[in-house]
Design an enzyme around this catalytic site. Sequence first.
Site, short mmCIF file in Angstrom:
data_model
loop_
_atom_site.label_atom_id
_atom_site.label_comp_id
_atom_site.label_asym_id
_atom_site.label_seq_id
_atom_site.Cartn_x
_atom_site.Cartn_y
_atom_site.Cartn_z
N VAL A 28 0.88 -1.44 0.35
CA VAL A 28 -0.39 -0.08 0.02
C VAL A 28 1.14 1.21 -0.40
O VAL A 28 0.90 2.25 -1.48
CB VAL A 28 -1.13 -0.22 1.01
CG1 VAL A 28 -1.75 1.85 1.74
CG2 VAL A 28 -2.15 -1.19 0.66
N ARG A 64 -5.69 -3.99 -5.91
CA ARG A 64 -5.36 -4.48 -6.06
C ARG A 64 -4.43 -4.93 -6.49
O ARG A 64 -3.21 -4.44 -6.92
CB ARG A 64 -5.88 -5.72 -6.45
CG ARG A 64 -7.53 -5.61 -6.88
CD ARG A 64 -8.66 -5.91 -7.85
NE ARG A 64 -8.89 -5.21 -8.41
CZ ARG A 64 -8.58 -5.03 -9.94
NH1 ARG A 64 -9.53 -5.78 -10.30
NH2 ARG A 64 -8.75 -3.91 -10.78
N LEU A 95 -16.86 -14.20 -9.19
CA LEU A 95 -18.16 -14.46 -9.50
C LEU A 95 -16.94 -15.88 -9.67
O LEU A 95 -17.60 -16.79 -10.25
CB LEU A 95 -19.04 -14.38 -9.98
CG LEU A 95 -20.30 -13.49 -9.09
CD1 LEU A 95 -21.10 -13.16 -10.45
CD2 LEU A 95 -20.78 -13.77 -8.69
N ALA A 144 -15.51 -18.59 -9.02
CA ALA A 144 -15.32 -20.17 -8.64
C ALA A 144 -13.77 -20.28 -8.12
O ALA A 144 -13.17 -20.45 -9.13
CB ALA A 144 -16.33 -21.53 -8.29
N GLY A 153 -7.72 -15.52 -0.11
CA GLY A 153 -6.47 -15.14 -0.01
C GLY A 153 -5.62 -13.86 -0.30
O GLY A 153 -6.47 -13.06 -0.06
N CYS A 190 -5.50 -8.79 2.63
CA CYS A 190 -6.95 -8.09 2.97
C CYS A 190 -7.51 -9.16 3.58
O CYS A 190 -8.63 -8.94 4.42
CB CYS A 190 -6.79 -7.44 1.49
SG CYS A 190 -5.42 -6.08 2.19
N LYS A 219 -2.42 -15.67 -5.66
CA LYS A 219 -3.64 -14.99 -6.73
C LYS A 219 -2.37 -15.34 -7.87
O LYS A 219 -1.11 -14.32 -7.74
CB LYS A 219 -4.20 -13.62 -6.68
CG LYS A 219 -3.62 -12.57 -6.68
CD LYS A 219 -4.72 -11.37 -6.61
CE LYS A 219 -3.68 -10.36 -6.79
NZ LYS A 219 -4.96 -8.41 -6.65
C1 UDX Z 1 -8.32 -7.17 -2.19
C2 UDX Z 1 -9.31 -5.72 -3.13
O1 UDX Z 1 -9.67 -6.15 -3.75
C3 UDX Z 1 -9.06 -4.60 -2.22
O2 UDX Z 1 -9.57 -3.27 -3.14
C4 UDX Z 1 -8.45 -4.33 -1.31
O3 UDX Z 1 -7.86 -3.07 -0.89
C5 UDX Z 1 -7.15 -5.50 -1.07
O4 UDX Z 1 -7.55 -6.53 -0.80
P1 UDX Z 1 -6.37 -7.86 -3.14
O5 UDX Z 1 -6.38 -8.86 -2.02
O6 UDX Z 1 -4.88 -7.80 -3.89
O7 UDX Z 1 -7.38 -6.72 -2.84
O8 UDX Z 1 -6.68 -9.30 -5.05
P2 UDX Z 1 -8.64 -9.16 -5.40
O9 UDX Z 1 -7.85 -9.33 -6.64
O10 UDX Z 1 -9.01 -8.84 -4.64
O11 UDX Z 1 -8.70 -11.12 -4.64
C6 UDX Z 1 -8.24 -11.56 -3.41
C7 UDX Z 1 -8.66 -13.33 -3.53
O12 UDX Z 1 -10.27 -13.19 -3.80
C8 UDX Z 1 -7.70 -14.00 -4.30
O13 UDX Z 1 -7.12 -14.92 -2.98
C9 UDX Z 1 -8.39 -14.04 -5.28
O14 UDX Z 1 -7.44 -15.15 -5.56
C10 UDX Z 1 -9.54 -14.68 -5.24
N1 UDX Z 1 -10.64 -14.41 -6.08
C11 UDX Z 1 -10.73 -13.08 -6.60
C12 UDX Z 1 -11.83 -15.76 -6.48
O15 UDX Z 1 -10.76 -16.89 -5.98
N2 UDX Z 1 -12.65 -15.07 -7.09
C13 UDX Z 1 -12.43 -14.12 -7.55
O16 UDX Z 1 -13.92 -14.27 -8.45
C14 UDX Z 1 -12.29 -13.21 -6.96
#
Ligand code: UDX
Length: 444
Positions: free
Chosen positions: A12, A155, A251, A253, A258, A261, A322
């Site tokens: 951040v 993100r 959306l 799956a 993880g 955040c 991710k």
């Molecule tokens: C998130 C928020 O999106 C962001 O606004 C905030 O400031 C910080 O947290 P980030 O953790 O970087 O950002 O990743 P993000 O792309 O949001 O994905 C979070 C997790 O959700 C990842 O593990 C990703 O694999 C998972 N995810 C995301 C899913 O399993 N399915 C989805 O459809 C989207």
Amino acid sequence: MKNIAVAGTGYVGLSTGTCFADMGNRVTLLDISEEKIAMLERGESPIYEPGLNEMIRRNVKAGRLHFTTDYAEALADAEFVFICVGTPSGVDGEADLQYVRMAAQSIADHMHKPLIVVNKSTVPVGTGDWVADIISGRLEEPMEFNVVSCPEFTREGSAIYDFMNPDRVVLGSRNHVAAEKVAQLHLPLRARIVMTDLRTAEMIKYASNAFLATKISFINEIAAICEKLGADVEEVAVGMGMDKRIGPMFLNAGLGYGGSCFPKDVKALEHMAIEQGDHPALLSAVIDVNQHARRWAIDNLTELLDGDLAGKRIGVMGLAFKPNTDDIRESPALEIAQLLQKVGALVSGYDPVAMANVARTNPDLRLVEDPYELAENVDALLVCTEWNEFKQLDLPRLKACMAQPIIADGRNIYQPGLMQELGFVYRAVGRGETFAVEPGFAFA
Ligand code: UDX
């Protein structure tokens, strides 16, 4: 041009500070870690974030970006100080505020003229007031300062783009003039700005992350039902997402969310609610479903490998939480790798950028140099992170490397029909027996 100090050089702080410098401000990035500051001074970024290194170098060269471990130096000319330090999960899921406290104390000890303290770290509702109390209680002589909450919504992996193209900027403060000044800093972004009070701004951040996490757990629950009933969650998500009230994003799956955040923020919000005597049933269920999503990998691999994982060789594709990041915090891949190791599986892993971090935290996980080496002689491959590199693999070559052509795809990156044609035993999340449908049929 404004003078800005940024405390904390994690994802951040680094992206916030560098982007503000790129917008023409003079920014001093501050960290208590000498090692991180030394790296930055050598022109190296302590984290992997696409485009960040180049932007850091450009702004250092232009004389707009500086680094220090010294609060006095950082605050010497600053009109704003952004608090961007970590707020990890404490034992009961509550946010651990020790770094925020330290930052607030150091600010109080070193400020020598009026200052706007902008809190970007995700902090429990009420923390802005607490920070103000710490600072005013510690100042040796009264000095004007105001606290503004400006939660970040970027993100990892697309932090620069997200910072420069925000859906909205949220600002909360008791002092309208201070909030206006922070709004001015964001004007070049031409974003919609929501002005509110401190506590509401803090809650907007938690509520937004909890809602996105809820979408993910929701689709993962639907995926489990799809598997049982023979529907395809990928197409269900497309069909749902076309409804403007639902929207297509978040959306996908898979193995659950993880990162640094969602896991900690949903737990922290649950904790705040419980502390107030509430019963946050939905938040608890979101956490529970997310934990269960990891089980998909174990259950499916066990079933595909004759009911016993002991001694089975399994290659884990993707270790970062991710794609497009080297961050492995709360990574489903590593949680699953550990579960597999616990039941006696012989686990190897590969990731395009996160391997140095994994080598430090999981020294007993065997790491290899590329996906084909990973496939060498394995009984099964497990896709945990949807890196583009994995989508472009030479699949027949991959299959030829494997002892058994079994792929459990925890991120639905391959087409079931094609995988079947190529002779793989292929399992994907929430994709029931609809393989007879032509890929893309639903979109025609
Ligand atoms: C998130 C928020 O999106 C962001 O606004 C905030 O400031 C910080 O947290 P980030 O953790 O970087 O950002 O990743 P993000 O792309 O949001 O994905 C979070 C997790 O959700 C990842 O593990 C990703 O694999 C998972 N995810 C995301 C899913 O399993 N399915 C989805 O459809 C989207």
